[in-house]
Design a protein around this motif. Sequence first.
Motif, PDB file in Angstrom:
ATOM      1  N   ASP A 241      -8.634   7.818 -13.937  1.00  0.00           N
ATOM      2  CA  ASP A 241      -7.812   7.369 -15.066  1.00  0.00           C
ATOM      3  C   ASP A 241      -6.914   6.187 -14.692  1.00  0.00           C
ATOM      4  O   ASP A 241      -6.732   5.265 -15.495  1.00  0.00           O
ATOM      5  N   ILE A 242      -6.322   6.230 -13.485  1.00  0.00           N
ATOM      6  CA  ILE A 242      -5.285   5.238 -13.155  1.00  0.00           C
ATOM      7  C   ILE A 242      -5.767   4.173 -12.184  1.00  0.00           C
ATOM      8  O   ILE A 242      -5.045   3.211 -11.913  1.00  0.00           O
ATOM      9  N   GLY A 243      -6.960   4.353 -11.628  1.00  0.00           N
ATOM     10  CA  GLY A 243      -7.480   3.349 -10.698  1.00  0.00           C
ATOM     11  C   GLY A 243      -6.932   3.452  -9.300  1.00  0.00           C
ATOM     12  O   GLY A 243      -6.690   2.440  -8.625  1.00  0.00           O
TER      13      GLY A 243
ATOM     14  N   VAL B 109       0.847  -1.194   0.000  1.00  0.00           N
ATOM     15  CA  VAL B 109       0.000   0.000   0.000  1.00  0.00           C
ATOM     16  C   VAL B 109       0.884   1.247   0.000  1.00  0.00           C
ATOM     17  O   VAL B 109       1.809   1.359   0.813  1.00  0.00           O
ATOM     18  N   ALA B 110       0.587   2.180  -0.896  1.00  0.00           N
ATOM     19  CA  ALA B 110       1.333   3.436  -0.971  1.00  0.00           C
ATOM     20  C   ALA B 110       0.392   4.625  -0.850  1.00  0.00           C
ATOM     21  O   ALA B 110      -0.739   4.589  -1.352  1.00  0.00           O
ATOM     22  N   VAL B 111       0.869   5.665  -0.186  1.00  0.00           N
ATOM     23  CA  VAL B 111       0.178   6.950  -0.114  1.00  0.00           C
ATOM     24  C   VAL B 111       1.105   7.996  -0.716  1.00  0.00           C
ATOM     25  O   VAL B 111       2.286   8.070  -0.351  1.00  0.00           O
ATOM     26  N   ILE B 112       0.574   8.795  -1.649  1.00  0.00           N
ATOM     27  CA  ILE B 112       1.387   9.764  -2.375  1.00  0.00           C
ATOM     28  C   ILE B 112       0.726  11.132  -2.295  1.00  0.00           C
ATOM     29  O   ILE B 112      -0.411  11.300  -2.763  1.00  0.00           O
ATOM     30  N   THR B 113       1.409  12.122  -1.727  1.00  0.00           N
ATOM     31  CA  THR B 113       0.889  13.483  -1.755  1.00  0.00           C
ATOM     32  C   THR B 113       1.339  14.159  -3.052  1.00  0.00           C
ATOM     33  O   THR B 113       2.345  13.777  -3.657  1.00  0.00           O
TER      34      THR B 113
ATOM     35  N   GLU C 232       1.017   5.620 -10.938  1.00  0.00           N
ATOM     36  CA  GLU C 232       0.813   4.685 -12.045  1.00  0.00           C
ATOM     37  C   GLU C 232       1.834   3.556 -12.016  1.00  0.00           C
ATOM     38  O   GLU C 232       1.492   2.380 -12.238  1.00  0.00           O
ATOM     39  N   ALA C 233       3.096   3.890 -11.741  1.00  0.00           N
ATOM     40  CA  ALA C 233       4.144   2.878 -11.710  1.00  0.00           C
ATOM     41  C   ALA C 233       3.912   1.883 -10.578  1.00  0.00           C
ATOM     42  O   ALA C 233       4.149   0.670 -10.738  1.00  0.00           O
ATOM     43  N   MET C 234       3.454   2.379  -9.446  1.00  0.00           N
ATOM     44  CA  MET C 234       3.214   1.495  -8.305  1.00  0.00           C
ATOM     45  C   MET C 234       2.004   0.598  -8.535  1.00  0.00           C
ATOM     46  O   MET C 234       2.008  -0.586  -8.177  1.00  0.00           O
ATOM     47  N   ILE C 235       0.971   1.152  -9.150  1.00  0.00           N
ATOM     48  CA  ILE C 235      -0.197   0.328  -9.483  1.00  0.00           C
ATOM     49  C   ILE C 235       0.208  -0.772 -10.455  1.00  0.00           C
ATOM     50  O   ILE C 235      -0.251  -1.921 -10.352  1.00  0.00           O
ATOM     51  N   ALA C 236       1.104  -0.451 -11.390  1.00  0.00           N
ATOM     52  CA  ALA C 236       1.586  -1.454 -12.337  1.00  0.00           C
ATOM     53  C   ALA C 236       2.364  -2.569 -11.641  1.00  0.00           C
ATOM     54  O   ALA C 236       2.458  -3.685 -12.167  1.00  0.00           O
ATOM     55  N   GLN C 237       2.902  -2.263 -10.456  1.00  0.00           N
ATOM     56  CA  GLN C 237       3.614  -3.261  -9.677  1.00  0.00           C
ATOM     57  C   GLN C 237       2.671  -4.088  -8.794  1.00  0.00           C
ATOM     58  O   GLN C 237       3.118  -4.966  -8.051  1.00  0.00           O
ATOM     59  N   GLY C 238       1.377  -3.801  -8.869  1.00  0.00           N
ATOM     60  CA  GLY C 238       0.406  -4.528  -8.064  1.00  0.00           C
ATOM     61  C   GLY C 238       0.110  -3.891  -6.733  1.00  0.00           C
ATOM     62  O   GLY C 238      -0.529  -4.510  -5.870  1.00  0.00           O
ATOM     63  N   MET C 239       0.529  -2.641  -6.540  1.00  0.00           N
ATOM     64  CA  MET C 239       0.291  -1.952  -5.280  1.00  0.00           C
ATOM     65  C   MET C 239      -1.088  -1.300  -5.270  1.00  0.00           C
ATOM     66  O   MET C 239      -1.665  -0.983  -6.318  1.00  0.00           O
TER      67      MET C 239
END
Length: 271
Positions: free
Chosen positions: A49-51, A8-12, A24-31
């Motif tokens: 757009d990115i989910g 799980v990642a949180v990005i400000t 987007e890169a983290m979602i592509a990694q399955g995060m």
Amino acid sequence: MDNLDGRVAVITGGASGIGRAMAEAMIAQGMQVLIADIEPGQLDRTAADIGAASMVVDVTSADQVSALAAAALDRFGTVDVLCNNAGIGPMAPLAGLTLNDWRWMIDVNLWGVIHGITAFLPVLRANPRGGHIVNTASMAGLMPVPGLVPYCASKYAVIGLSEAMAEDLAVEGSDIGVSILCPGPVRSNLGTSTRNRPAHLAGALTDVQLEDSVQFEDQPVNWLSAEDTAQLVIAAIRENRRYVITHPDMLEPVEARHRAIERSFQTDLQG
């Protein structure tokens, strides 16, 4: 953190630029990713757009960042990666700066990071898998840049804070890694920062594109994409790298600064 799948990642500052690219890169990694930003419209569009999950947050507010941490816990049960990425980058000559200019810059670029650490470090400490913090600084945190005095001050502070925090975490035997992202010229919305400037903090800082700045008046700007920058961040998290340098070609002025410091030590030693 070799395997990012399911983390799980949180990005400000996640609605655009480097923040969006990291998401987007983290979602592509399955995060699973929660992005936070001060711009509701752009935030909603990016999340769709990115989910990603999303939340409107002003990082200058400790209460709002604390609410972000609570929302992440409520939704995901934990947090593995925190990216303190929200930032601003307007410019002005030193002589014209007002106290409001300083307050706005420090509130976003430094206090935003402090608020993130304060709210999320207990969450990461409670995570049995450990965690990772990425603080976005700048190449202007490693070398002085004319016209960017408040920006340099805020980014030097982020680097010092991050380095010392990493040492503290190591002393306590923590499984929390720290990476410092130091972007050079990266395609983002940093050049239009005043769109989010609070009216009560009006001052002299203005939006200036890097192509028009003193720093690049005699040379072309070597732009890097936000997407390529995000891949560097992913690698840094996986390998627990301390520094994420986007532009190795900008080493010379950093080396020059270090040599000046070293010469001062040698002069003192020689009397």
